[in-house]
Design a protein around this motif. Structure first.
Motif, PDB file in Angstrom:
ATOM      1  N   PRO A   1       0.817  -1.224   0.000  1.00 13.12           N
ATOM      2  CA  PRO A   1       0.000   0.000   0.000  1.00 13.12           C
ATOM      3  C   PRO A   1       0.848   1.271   0.000  1.00 13.12           C
ATOM      4  CG  PRO A   1      -0.895  -1.594   1.557  1.00 13.12           C
ATOM      5  CD  PRO A   1       0.431  -2.133   1.106  1.00 13.12           C
ATOM      6  N   THR A   2       1.960   1.251   0.744  1.00 15.59           N
ATOM      7  CA  THR A   2       2.858   2.409   0.768  1.00 15.59           C
ATOM      8  C   THR A   2       3.520   2.608  -0.587  1.00 15.59           C
ATOM      9  OG1 THR A   2       3.298   2.099   3.127  1.00 15.59           O
ATOM     10  CG2 THR A   2       4.883   3.419   1.886  1.00 15.59           C
ATOM     11  N   ILE A   3       3.967   1.516  -1.203  1.00 18.21           N
ATOM     12  CA  ILE A   3       4.617   1.600  -2.513  1.00 18.21           C
ATOM     13  C   ILE A   3       3.671   2.209  -3.543  1.00 18.21           C
ATOM     14  CG2 ILE A   3       5.546   0.215  -4.416  1.00 18.21           C
ATOM     15  CD1 ILE A   3       6.601  -1.747  -2.239  1.00 18.21           C
ATOM     16  N   VAL A   4       2.433   1.728  -3.558  1.00 22.65           N
ATOM     17  CA  VAL A   4       1.443   2.246  -4.511  1.00 22.65           C
ATOM     18  C   VAL A   4       1.173   3.723  -4.253  1.00 22.65           C
ATOM     19  CG1 VAL A   4      -0.973   2.112  -5.234  1.00 22.65           C
ATOM     20  CG2 VAL A   4       0.359   0.011  -4.896  1.00 22.65           C
ATOM     21  N   ARG A   5       0.900   4.049  -3.013  1.00 24.60           N
ATOM     22  CA  ARG A   5       0.539   5.437  -2.661  1.00 24.60           C
ATOM     23  C   ARG A   5       1.649   6.410  -3.002  1.00 24.60           C
ATOM     24  NH1 ARG A   5       0.156   4.739   2.403  1.00 24.60           N
ATOM     25  NH2 ARG A   5       2.142   5.690   2.998  1.00 24.60           N
ATOM     26  N   GLU A   6       2.872   6.075  -2.623  1.00 28.50           N
ATOM     27  CA  GLU A   6       3.976   7.020  -2.791  1.00 28.50           C
ATOM     28  C   GLU A   6       4.402   7.148  -4.250  1.00 28.50           C
ATOM     29  OE1 GLU A   6       5.075   9.051  -0.654  1.00 28.50           O
ATOM     30  OE2 GLU A   6       4.099   8.291   1.141  1.00 28.50           O
ATOM     31  N   LEU A   7       4.416   6.049  -4.986  1.00 33.91           N
ATOM     32  CA  LEU A   7       4.806   6.148  -6.396  1.00 33.91           C
ATOM     33  C   LEU A   7       3.802   6.977  -7.186  1.00 33.91           C
ATOM     34  CD1 LEU A   7       6.144   2.566  -7.237  1.00 33.91           C
ATOM     35  CD2 LEU A   7       7.481   4.641  -6.851  1.00 33.91           C
ATOM     36  N   ILE A   8       2.525   6.748  -6.966  1.00 37.46           N
ATOM     37  CA  ILE A   8       1.508   7.527  -7.685  1.00 37.46           C
ATOM     38  C   ILE A   8       1.537   8.985  -7.248  1.00 37.46           C
ATOM     39  CG2 ILE A   8      -0.980   7.828  -7.996  1.00 37.46           C
ATOM     40  CD1 ILE A   8      -1.270   4.804  -8.003  1.00 37.46           C
ATOM     41  N   ALA A   9       1.711   9.222  -5.947  1.00 39.44           N
ATOM     42  CA  ALA A   9       1.751  10.602  -5.447  1.00 39.44           C
ATOM     43  C   ALA A   9       2.931  11.382  -6.008  1.00 39.44           C
ATOM     44  CB  ALA A   9       1.812  10.602  -3.918  1.00 39.44           C
ATOM     45  N   ASN A  10       3.994  10.659  -6.385  1.00 35.57           N
ATOM     46  CA  ASN A  10       5.190  11.329  -6.891  1.00 35.57           C
ATOM     47  C   ASN A  10       5.332  11.255  -8.408  1.00 35.57           C
ATOM     48  OD1 ASN A  10       7.177  12.306  -4.570  1.00 35.57           O
ATOM     49  ND2 ASN A  10       6.082  10.486  -3.827  1.00 35.57           N
ATOM     50  N   GLY A  11       4.244  10.885  -9.089  1.00 34.21           N
ATOM     51  CA  GLY A  11       4.261  11.026 -10.538  1.00 34.21           C
ATOM     52  C   GLY A  11       4.102   9.769 -11.368  1.00 34.21           C
ATOM     53  N   ARG A  12       4.225   8.584 -10.781  1.00 35.06           N
ATOM     54  CA  ARG A  12       4.019   7.373 -11.563  1.00 35.06           C
ATOM     55  C   ARG A  12       2.537   7.226 -11.905  1.00 35.06           C
ATOM     56  NH1 ARG A  12       7.867   3.359 -13.617  1.00 35.06           N
ATOM     57  NH2 ARG A  12       9.702   3.479 -12.302  1.00 35.06           N
ATOM     58  N   SER A  13       2.242   6.807 -13.100  1.00 39.61           N
ATOM     59  CA  SER A  13       0.864   6.583 -13.498  1.00 39.61           C
ATOM     60  C   SER A  13       0.299   5.350 -12.797  1.00 39.61           C
ATOM     61  CB  SER A  13       0.784   6.375 -15.017  1.00 39.61           C
ATOM     62  OG  SER A  13      -0.483   5.899 -15.399  1.00 39.61           O
TER      63      SER A  13
ATOM     64  N   THR B   1      -0.003  -6.911 -13.508  1.00 38.77           N
ATOM     65  CA  THR B   1      -1.094  -6.007 -13.179  1.00 38.77           C
ATOM     66  C   THR B   1      -0.603  -4.583 -13.400  1.00 38.77           C
ATOM     67  OG1 THR B   1      -2.671  -5.409 -11.431  1.00 38.77           O
ATOM     68  CG2 THR B   1      -0.477  -6.083 -10.706  1.00 38.77           C
ATOM     69  N   ASN B   2      -1.111  -3.634 -12.653  1.00 34.93           N
ATOM     70  CA  ASN B   2      -0.602  -2.268 -12.705  1.00 34.93           C
ATOM     71  C   ASN B   2      -0.645  -1.682 -11.306  1.00 34.93           C
ATOM     72  OD1 ASN B   2      -3.333  -1.465 -12.314  1.00 34.93           O
ATOM     73  ND2 ASN B   2      -3.663  -1.457 -14.509  1.00 34.93           N
ATOM     74  N   LEU B   3      -0.104  -0.485 -11.155  1.00 34.52           N
ATOM     75  CA  LEU B   3       0.012   0.082  -9.812  1.00 34.52           C
ATOM     76  C   LEU B   3      -1.332   0.192  -9.095  1.00 34.52           C
ATOM     77  CD1 LEU B   3       2.675   2.969  -9.842  1.00 34.52           C
ATOM     78  CD2 LEU B   3       2.649   0.913  -8.407  1.00 34.52           C
ATOM     79  N   LYS B   4      -2.328   0.718  -9.775  1.00 31.48           N
ATOM     80  CA  LYS B   4      -3.585   0.959  -9.072  1.00 31.48           C
ATOM     81  C   LYS B   4      -4.310  -0.341  -8.702  1.00 31.48           C
ATOM     82  CE  LYS B   4      -6.205   1.835 -13.354  1.00 31.48           C
ATOM     83  NZ  LYS B   4      -6.810   2.907 -14.162  1.00 31.48           N
ATOM     84  N   ASN B   5      -3.975  -1.439  -9.369  1.00 27.04           N
ATOM     85  CA  ASN B   5      -4.596  -2.727  -9.049  1.00 27.04           C
ATOM     86  C   ASN B   5      -3.665  -3.667  -8.277  1.00 27.04           C
ATOM     87  OD1 ASN B   5      -7.195  -2.383 -10.258  1.00 27.04           O
ATOM     88  ND2 ASN B   5      -6.215  -2.553 -12.274  1.00 27.04           N
ATOM     89  N   LEU B   6      -2.514  -3.171  -7.870  1.00 27.44           N
ATOM     90  CA  LEU B   6      -1.512  -4.036  -7.250  1.00 27.44           C
ATOM     91  C   LEU B   6      -2.029  -4.704  -5.975  1.00 27.44           C
ATOM     92  CD1 LEU B   6       1.336  -5.202  -7.053  1.00 27.44           C
ATOM     93  CD2 LEU B   6       2.068  -3.076  -5.950  1.00 27.44           C
ATOM     94  N   GLU B   7      -2.580  -3.916  -5.075  1.00 23.67           N
ATOM     95  CA  GLU B   7      -3.031  -4.482  -3.806  1.00 23.67           C
ATOM     96  C   GLU B   7      -4.118  -5.536  -4.015  1.00 23.67           C
ATOM     97  OE1 GLU B   7      -3.467  -1.464  -0.518  1.00 23.67           O
ATOM     98  OE2 GLU B   7      -3.124  -0.114  -2.230  1.00 23.67           O
ATOM     99  N   GLU B   8      -5.045  -5.260  -4.920  1.00 23.93           N
ATOM    100  CA  GLU B   8      -6.118  -6.216  -5.193  1.00 23.93           C
ATOM    101  C   GLU B   8      -5.564  -7.514  -5.771  1.00 23.93           C
ATOM    102  OE1 GLU B   8     -10.267  -6.614  -7.771  1.00 23.93           O
ATOM    103  OE2 GLU B   8      -9.003  -4.829  -7.970  1.00 23.93           O
ATOM    104  N   THR B   9      -4.565  -7.391  -6.658  1.00 23.84           N
ATOM    105  CA  THR B   9      -3.967  -8.582  -7.266  1.00 23.84           C
ATOM    106  C   THR B   9      -3.271  -9.439  -6.216  1.00 23.84           C
ATOM    107  OG1 THR B   9      -3.633  -7.377  -9.341  1.00 23.84           O
ATOM    108  CG2 THR B   9      -2.379  -9.411  -9.046  1.00 23.84           C
TER     109      THR B   9
END
Length: 287
Positions: A197-209, A230-238
């Motif tokens: 969850p931290t990886i997803v949140r921080e990467l997207i917050a800092n510019g990763r799509s 998968t992709n970042l926004k679906n990572l946790e669900e996967t």
């Protein structure tokens, strides 16, 4: 002697490993699991040792290659569940060396890449114990290759960064997220499931799509390999849907989309493609 024979003798001489001395510790990388990825030098040393101190990430297939007469001491660790504390492992290596055992400290992957090999080497130096280090194929290189993911590619990634996804003593994952979120690079997170969850949140917050492709690879290069794209926004669900467990690598970057083209499904442990930028693939676990 022919030229071919001379070359063969030269290669055999260069590969010949000096016997492991009594009272010496070899810190050896076992690679990511497939015994075919074990280095020749590592193989020679594990067959000489009379004491093997090994982690849970060393595959059973590699342990079958160990000197049958060697004492085997398991000090395996899992995030949040240390069977043997690192400090006790350090002391054990010294005690075995003092008893004039020929010791191999066998580690999954490479001992100096998130393997605590540097900490153990420091402790040996502090206690005047002779040691040597044998590198191994790190999990990022082995697992990505088996899953059809080149970590660098001129069209997609001009750099690759290996990142710890778990901090010592469960400290917060405080990384340079801005740098890790820069385009045209691949980030490989070791031990990152708990902090996904931290990886997803921080990467997207800092510019990763949020559509940035991500691969999950559990027990890579072994018969139990399990992979999902998968992709970042679906990572946790996967992670939840597929039941991923440690050890699992998280690979983030555009190179992941090449897995559909380059992976050999029978070896990769998956049977679906990245259908679209928002799709999480179905996977299977090999029997």
């Amino acid at each position: 002697m022919t030229t071919s024979q001379r070359k063969k003798c030269l290669v055999e001489f260069q590969l010949a490993e000096q016997p492991l001395r009594a009272g010496e510790v070899a810190i050896v990388g076992a690679g990511p699991g497939d015994p075919g990825l074990l280095t020749l030098r590592a193989l020679m040393l594990i067959q000489q040792a009379d004491a093997i101190v090994y982690d849970r990430l060393v595959s059973p297939q590699i342990m079958e290659l160990v000197n049958p007469g060697a004492e085997r001491i398991h000090v395996g660790k899992a995030s949040g569940c240390h069977y043997v504390a690192q400090e006790d492992t350090n002391e054990l290596l010294v005690q075995l060396a003092v008893k004039q055992r020929r010791v191999v400290r066998l580690k999954g992957g490479d001992p100096y890449i998130f393997g605590r090999g540097g900490e153990e080497a420091e402790f040996l130096v502090d206690n005047d114990i002779d040691f040597l280090v044998v590198p191994g194929i790190t999990s990022a290189a082995g697992c990505s290759s088996y899953c059809g993911i080149p970590l660098t590619h001129r069209d997609y990634a001009q750099s690759v960064t290996f990142v710890t996804g778990h901090r010592k003593a469960d400290h917060a994952l405080d990384l340079n997220w801005k740098v890790l979120s820069a385009p045209n690079q691949t980030c490989v997170f070791y031990m990152g499931l708990h902090n996904a969850p931290t990886i997803v949140r921080e990467l997207i917050a800092n510019g990763r799509s949020g559509d940035c492709p991500v691969a999950l690879i559990e027990r890579g290069t072994t018969p139990q390999q399990h992979m999902a794209v998968t992709n970042l926004k679906n990572l946790e669900e996967t992670i939840r849907m597929e039941g991923f467990q440690p050890p699992t690598l998280i690979i983030v970057g555009e190179v992941v989309q090449l897995a559909d083209k380059l992976a050999q499904p029978a070896k990769a442990g998956w049977n679906s493609a990245l259908i679209g930028p928002a799709a999480a693939t179905a996977t299977r676990r090999p029997a």
